[in-house]
Design an enzyme around this catalytic site. Sequence first.
Site, PDB file in Angstrom:
ATOM      1  CG  ASP A  32       6.123   9.088   0.184  1.00  0.00           C
ATOM      2  OD1 ASP A  32       6.548   9.670  -0.833  1.00  0.00           O
ATOM      3  OD2 ASP A  32       6.629   9.182   1.199  1.00  0.00           O
ATOM      4  CB  CYS A  80      10.267  12.642  -5.163  1.00  0.00           C
ATOM      5  SG  CYS A  80      10.168  10.716  -5.462  1.00  0.00           S
TER       6      CYS A  80
HETATM    7  C1  LIG Z   1       9.861   7.952  -1.483  1.00  0.00           C
HETATM    8  S1  LIG Z   1      10.087   6.536  -0.545  1.00  0.00           S
HETATM    9  C2  LIG Z   1       8.700   6.582   0.554  1.00  0.00           C
HETATM   10  C3  LIG Z   1       8.797   5.990   1.792  1.00  0.00           C
HETATM   11  C4  LIG Z   1       8.169   6.469   3.011  1.00  0.00           C
HETATM   12  N1  LIG Z   1       6.823   6.770   2.857  1.00  0.00           N
HETATM   13  C5  LIG Z   1       8.978   7.579   3.929  1.00  0.00           C
HETATM   14  O1  LIG Z   1       8.490   8.688   3.798  1.00  0.00           O
HETATM   15  O2  LIG Z   1      10.054   7.473   4.164  1.00  0.00           O
HETATM   16  C6  LIG Z   1       9.384   5.240  -1.544  1.00  0.00           C
HETATM   17  C7  LIG Z   1       9.372   3.628  -1.118  1.00  0.00           C
HETATM   18  O3  LIG Z   1       8.625   2.829  -1.641  1.00  0.00           O
HETATM   19  C8  LIG Z   1       9.116   1.760  -1.884  1.00  0.00           C
HETATM   20  N2  LIG Z   1       8.917   1.033  -3.313  1.00  0.00           N
HETATM   21  C9  LIG Z   1       9.250   1.251  -4.399  1.00  0.00           C
HETATM   22  N3  LIG Z   1       8.566   0.591  -5.371  1.00  0.00           N
HETATM   23  C10 LIG Z   1       7.620  -0.067  -4.568  1.00  0.00           C
HETATM   24  C11 LIG Z   1       6.678  -1.066  -5.178  1.00  0.00           C
HETATM   25  N4  LIG Z   1       6.242  -1.632  -6.206  1.00  0.00           N
HETATM   26  N5  LIG Z   1       5.704  -1.518  -3.985  1.00  0.00           N
HETATM   27  C12 LIG Z   1       5.948  -1.044  -2.583  1.00  0.00           C
HETATM   28  N6  LIG Z   1       7.153  -0.119  -2.260  1.00  0.00           N
HETATM   29  C13 LIG Z   1       7.954   0.137  -3.261  1.00  0.00           C
HETATM   30  C14 LIG Z   1      10.617   2.051  -1.815  1.00  0.00           C
HETATM   31  O4  LIG Z   1      11.360   0.957  -0.996  1.00  0.00           O
HETATM   32  C15 LIG Z   1      10.650   3.202  -0.899  1.00  0.00           C
HETATM   33  O5  LIG Z   1      10.525   2.756   0.445  1.00  0.00           O
END
Ligand SMILES: C[S@@+](CC[C@H](N)C(=O)[O-])C[C@H]1O[C@@H](n2cnc3c(N)ncnc32)[C@H](O)[C@@H]1O
Length: 495
Positions: free
Chosen positions: A419, A446
């Site tokens: 996600d 998204c």
């Molecule tokens: C669309 S959100 C989804 C969060 C969770 N799955 C939810 O439904 O609430 C994307 C998440 O990816 C994290 N993120 C962004 N880049 C990342 C990376 N390179 N490695 C790990 N997490 C990352 C962001 O901090 C965020 O919490």
Amino acid sequence: MAKKTREVRVPALRRADDVRLSGLAPTGAGTVEIEGLEVVVPGALPGDRAAFDWRPPMPGGRRGLAEGEVRILEKSPLRGASPLERCAKAGRCGGCPMACLRYDAEIELKWRQLLKDELAAAGFDADALCTEPLQQPEAARTGFRNKAVLYPCRESAPNGRGRFGFFRAGTHEVVPAEDCPLAPAWMHEAARIGASLMDTPAAGEEDLFAPYDESSGTGSVRALLMREGAPAAGATRGERLVTLVLRERPSEAAVARIRSAFAALPLEHLSFNVHPNPGNAVLGFEEGATHVIEGREAIETTLEGLSFEVRPETFLQVNTPQTPRLYERAFSLLELSPEDGFLDLYSGIGTITLLGAKRARRALGIEIVAPSVACAEVNARRNGIQNARFLCGPVESVLASDAFRAEAAASRFTKAIVDPAYKGLASGVAQALAAIGLERIVYVACGPKNFVRDAKCFAALGYRLVRVEAVDLFPGALHIEAVGLFVKEAGESDT
Ligand SMILES: C[S@@+](CC[C@H](N)C(=O)[O-])C[C@H]1O[C@@H](n2cnc3c(N)ncnc32)[C@H](O)[C@@H]1O
């Protein structure tokens, strides 16, 4: 020696006397093809007949742009009964460029343009793969957002009132919108209260809450952040949090004014956050940047009977009624069973990880934001979930780490949900997932364009895209969430 200057000729304006628009630009403005060029027409929508002046792009540019007055000769049948039907600020505040359309037309356009056309262009059979989008239920088309961030401005002197609103698309000009229909009524009230703090003070009084001006670095108020949890079982409403973001630490007198201004509003948590640095980040992230006035620095929300702690800076899907439906679709496609080892990439505060842990033998979440991982660990404990672990760091590095290898050996991962943020998977992530040999991968996206890019990568790695569902989490905006199921093809070694 005099410097040689290259003359850049701005293309001359042209006239379109009567054209029918057919497409949508990423900003939500209508587009039309003229002389083989895509021309963007702000203020017009697909299906409108319009007259306007337009300018071809500069050399190297791809799109022409309408300039000056755009006269609508015949309204698009896709428009609502009144162009302002769904929001008086539609098309102006930058938040919901599509709110002038009927909702069914909005969904159809977003689904086709953002998802199906992209899939088809990449060689997928979009008609066979895509199921009808899951729409926002009619009763929940307003007031559904659990988070709003508003920016400050002040009306002109001498008695200018303080206002909170959104930036006009592509600018830093604030369009006042305390009463955004996407936010619940209590947020309207909180925004009005916060805005009143910024009213021009009487002569001789100190200006404690001037709106922040980025160009001069002056003023104090940078933003107003509001969050609301989904109600716990038996509760009539969820917890509410308001954080006023300020450039510098306020005086005691200013804190007292914030406290007394918001006292009339039923609110669990009130704080201010000190954010002295230039830039677009909403909150200051330095240690101790947030100061609690009432309650705590976090709210509680619920999903499928589990309780989750959410802090101001952590991610949570903003659409309260649609989020459980989105996760239900993702888990339904994944078909987790108690034998499965479940991997949740980009796990935020652990919502999907913990919902997966209830269905699987073991679950692992990977997330880059340390406060989100801290929340996820608290959330596992508060729900008594013992078969979930979390690793903090960029997914692309964690998947190559010894810590992950140890987890993989213990968990024998079979299924995953990814996600990611809008930009999709970092390079190498799809390959790392394929190397684990997962049976099924569900991709919650998204950013559909980047999802399609990653889908091509999965296909090349032997994962067949078998279904794509769309869930509308952003009514009014040119966004749609996609949920794709990839299944590992039976290779020679599997047969
Ligand atoms: C669309 S959100 C989804 C969060 C969770 N799955 C939810 O439904 O609430 C994307 C998440 O990816 C994290 N993120 C962004 N880049 C990342 C990376 N390179 N490695 C790990 N997490 C990352 C962001 O901090 C965020 O919490």
